[in-house]
Write an enzyme that holds these catalytic residues in place. Structure first.
Site, mmCIF file in Angstrom:
data_model
loop_
_atom_site.group_PDB
_atom_site.id
_atom_site.type_symbol
_atom_site.label_atom_id
_atom_site.label_comp_id
_atom_site.label_asym_id
_atom_site.label_seq_id
_atom_site.Cartn_x
_atom_site.Cartn_y
_atom_site.Cartn_z
ATOM 1 N N HIS A 135 -12.446 48.859 46.388
ATOM 2 C CA HIS A 135 -13.611 49.512 47.012
ATOM 3 C C HIS A 135 -13.748 49.068 48.466
ATOM 4 O O HIS A 135 -13.420 47.924 48.807
ATOM 5 C CB HIS A 135 -14.900 49.256 46.220
ATOM 6 C CG HIS A 135 -15.326 47.817 46.135
ATOM 7 N ND1 HIS A 135 -16.107 47.205 47.097
ATOM 8 C CD2 HIS A 135 -15.099 46.868 45.184
ATOM 9 C CE1 HIS A 135 -16.350 45.951 46.749
ATOM 10 N NE2 HIS A 135 -15.736 45.716 45.593
ATOM 11 N N ASP A 184 -16.727 49.537 50.288
ATOM 12 C CA ASP A 184 -18.087 49.142 50.666
ATOM 13 C C ASP A 184 -18.248 47.644 50.459
ATOM 14 O O ASP A 184 -17.481 47.008 49.729
ATOM 15 C CB ASP A 184 -19.128 49.918 49.863
ATOM 16 C CG ASP A 184 -19.123 49.547 48.383
ATOM 17 O OD1 ASP A 184 -18.032 49.591 47.779
ATOM 18 O OD2 ASP A 184 -20.197 49.215 47.842
ATOM 19 N N HIS A 207 -20.220 37.870 48.169
ATOM 20 C CA HIS A 207 -21.658 38.156 48.100
ATOM 21 C C HIS A 207 -22.503 37.109 48.824
ATOM 22 O O HIS A 207 -23.728 37.245 48.872
ATOM 23 C CB HIS A 207 -22.160 38.280 46.658
ATOM 24 C CG HIS A 207 -21.600 39.442 45.902
ATOM 25 N ND1 HIS A 207 -22.245 40.017 44.835
ATOM 26 C CD2 HIS A 207 -20.462 40.148 46.056
ATOM 27 C CE1 HIS A 207 -21.532 41.019 44.361
ATOM 28 N NE2 HIS A 207 -20.431 41.112 45.086
ATOM 29 N N GLU A 214 -19.292 50.521 45.153
ATOM 30 C CA GLU A 214 -19.225 49.581 44.040
ATOM 31 C C GLU A 214 -20.320 48.528 44.145
ATOM 32 O O GLU A 214 -20.973 48.191 43.153
ATOM 33 C CB GLU A 214 -17.845 48.916 43.998
ATOM 34 C CG GLU A 214 -17.564 48.130 42.718
ATOM 35 C CD GLU A 214 -18.090 46.705 42.738
ATOM 36 O OE1 GLU A 214 -18.236 46.112 41.654
ATOM 37 O OE2 GLU A 214 -18.372 46.180 43.841
ATOM 38 N N GLU A 215 -20.520 47.989 45.340
ATOM 39 C CA GLU A 215 -21.528 46.946 45.502
ATOM 40 C C GLU A 215 -22.944 47.480 45.285
ATOM 41 O O GLU A 215 -23.853 46.724 44.932
ATOM 42 C CB GLU A 215 -21.426 46.310 46.895
ATOM 43 C CG GLU A 215 -20.082 45.677 47.212
ATOM 44 C CD GLU A 215 -19.799 44.419 46.400
ATOM 45 O OE1 GLU A 215 -20.552 44.139 45.445
ATOM 46 O OE2 GLU A 215 -18.824 43.728 46.715
ATOM 47 N N ASP A 233 -13.885 40.582 49.295
ATOM 48 C CA ASP A 233 -14.466 41.519 48.333
ATOM 49 C C ASP A 233 -14.940 42.775 49.055
ATOM 50 O O ASP A 233 -16.071 42.821 49.539
ATOM 51 C CB ASP A 233 -15.629 40.815 47.620
ATOM 52 C CG ASP A 233 -16.271 41.642 46.531
ATOM 53 O OD1 ASP A 233 -15.659 42.618 46.076
ATOM 54 O OD2 ASP A 233 -17.405 41.306 46.138
#
Length: 463
Positions: A101, A103, A434, A169-170, A134
């Protein structure tokens, strides 16, 4: 291809050479603040999708490469832009679907970053930046591996290759299921590689064979029709903050283990993992004890957990001598593999209703859930992946569980029940996805890219 090298040797050599360009392109992607959350600039997500489309188009192997969106069935809203690329298999070769992903998570408090979050910065063998690990590194592992395959074998290989690079996704993958449904024929594959997990450590690769499910919702606790003076009525009137604190405390026992009837645990062996390692990887300081019971990894992989991730209540700055009539909190639960998220959600909400103190009114909204995942490790693709990881890293891989969730994998299983799903990743335990100062361990990325290139070569010869 160098005639003196075997196919796999040529692919490995090409993959090693492909790393610098892949990292340079990763830096370009990191500079795009592609946050798909509400309130952020959708144009940046679109710009990120176009950048990914350009990288895939430049490979010159796909019948089509396009930026696409799907409509979210529940709301009628358009999802965030994803990138879809397709190349059909030839002469009986299998087809592989590569997922990542583009995003990223919001930055959070920028003051906590040691370098600008959207300016890729190399320090001590790591590349820092939001999305560096990520999951824009997952994108570039796919792209770099394909570049290596093309460099070593040319474009005339038989393996079918599809790529799905998601754009939200996030933010919850709200349009993932309709995107799969709308594009099922283009995405159908024998093997699916989801590059959005991690490794055992910075030198040891892993296949993720279990993921916890998730349940998330907002709970509002109300005890008063309006705010009242805490001096005039305190001691006789229950305020919402008091009721909320008492209610939340019932979710855990004195050891910090989840104390909600109906939330299941999975009985499975876990590798050795010390408290010292936990402290190092999680940032748990001396003097603060771990919570829960059983082996540390069983608590993270195979048992439920509950976290309060947000609260709406008067801030410290705005505190006054007032009894709050209403408090809202966000509850995020992780569900043990083997239990459905719907069943866990029902158990959790039933517990909260039953334990609400003083007759407090409890309501729920914005519920979201995703099922857990267990991998069937008996397939040929799993064997091929383990061999490729061992060769690419120089260390035998381990099977791991992950305490986090990737809810859309349940959608992949439902849409493509015959596909073998491999959950891999480029992160090490210190990636801080994150969190502030997210980073990519450069050697881990190099090994991941080489391993994926070797997996593609193995699958190209599989019949």
């Amino acid at each position: 291809m160098n005639s003196e090298l075997s196919r796999s040797d040529a692919v490995r050599e090409a993959a090693q050479a492909a790393v610098p360009a892949a990292l340079a392109d990763l830096g370009t992607l990191v500079r795009i603040p592609s946050v798909a959350f509400p309130g952020f600039d959708r144009a940046e997500v679109a710009r990120s999708a176009e950048a990914v489309r350009g990288l895939l188009d430049a490979l010159g192997i796909f019948e089509r490469v396009e930026v696409k969106t799907a409509v979210i069935h529940e709301t009628g809203e358009e999802g965030m832009p994803a990138v879809l690329a397709t190349r059909p298999a030839r002469r009986g070769a299998p087809t592989i679907l590569l997922y990542a992903h583009h995003d990223v998570q919001p930055v959070g408090d920028e003051a906590l970053w040691e370098s600008a979050p959207f300016e890729p910065t190399v320090r001590d063998g790591r590349l820092y930046g939001r999305g560096a690990a990520d999951d824009k590194a997952g994108i570039m592992a796919h792209v770099g591996a394909l570049r290596a395959l093309i460099e070593a074998l040319g474009t005339d290989f038989d393996l079918g290759v599809n790529l799905f690079i998601e754009g939200e996704e996030e933010a919850g993958s709200a349009s993932f299921a309709p995107f799969l449904s709308d594009n099922a024929d283009a995405l159908r594959a024998d093997v699916i590689v989801v590059a959005d997990s991690g490794n055992w450590d910075a030198v040891t690769p892993a296949l993720t064979v279990s993921l916890r499910g998730n349940v998330r919702f907002t709970m509002t606790v109300r005890t008063l029709d309006h705010a009242s003076h805490s001096g005039m009525f305190g001691g006789a009137v229950p305020d919402a903050m008091m009721a909320t604190v008492k209610l939340l405390a019932t979710l855990w026992d004195d050891a910090g283990a989840v104390a909600v009837a109906g939330l299941a645990e999975r009985d499975a062996e876990t590798p050795d993992y010390t408290e010292e390692t936990l402290r190092s990887e999680a940032g748990l300081p001396e003097g603060v004890s771990p919570i829960g019971r059983g082996t540390i990894l069983s608590r993270i992989w195979n048992k439920p957990s509950i976290t309060v991730t947000g609260i709406d209540a008067p801030s410290v700055r705005n505190a006054s001598n007032t009894l709050s009539p209403e408090v809202s909190v966000v509850i995020s639960a992780r569900i043990a593999p083997g239990q459905s998220a719907a069943e866990a959600e029902a158990a959790l909400m039933a517990h909260l209703r039953a334990h609400a103190p003083f007759g407090a009114q409890v309501t729920f909204r914005d519920a979201d859930r995703g099922d857990a995942f267990l991998v069937d490790t008996g397939g040929d693709a799993v064997t091929a992946a383990r061999e490729a990881l061992a060769e690419g890293y120089g260390v035998d891989p381990v099977d791991i569980g992950v305490g986090g969730s990737i809810p859309f994998i349940a959608d992949l299983v439902r849409e493509f029940p015959g596909a073998q799903i491999l959950v891999t990743g480029v992160e090490d335990p210190h990636a801080r996805a994150h969190s502030p100062n997210e980073s990519l361990h450069l050697d881990t990325f190099r090994h991941a890219l080489v391993s994926e290139a070797l997996l593609l070569e193995r699958l190209d010869t599989a019949r």
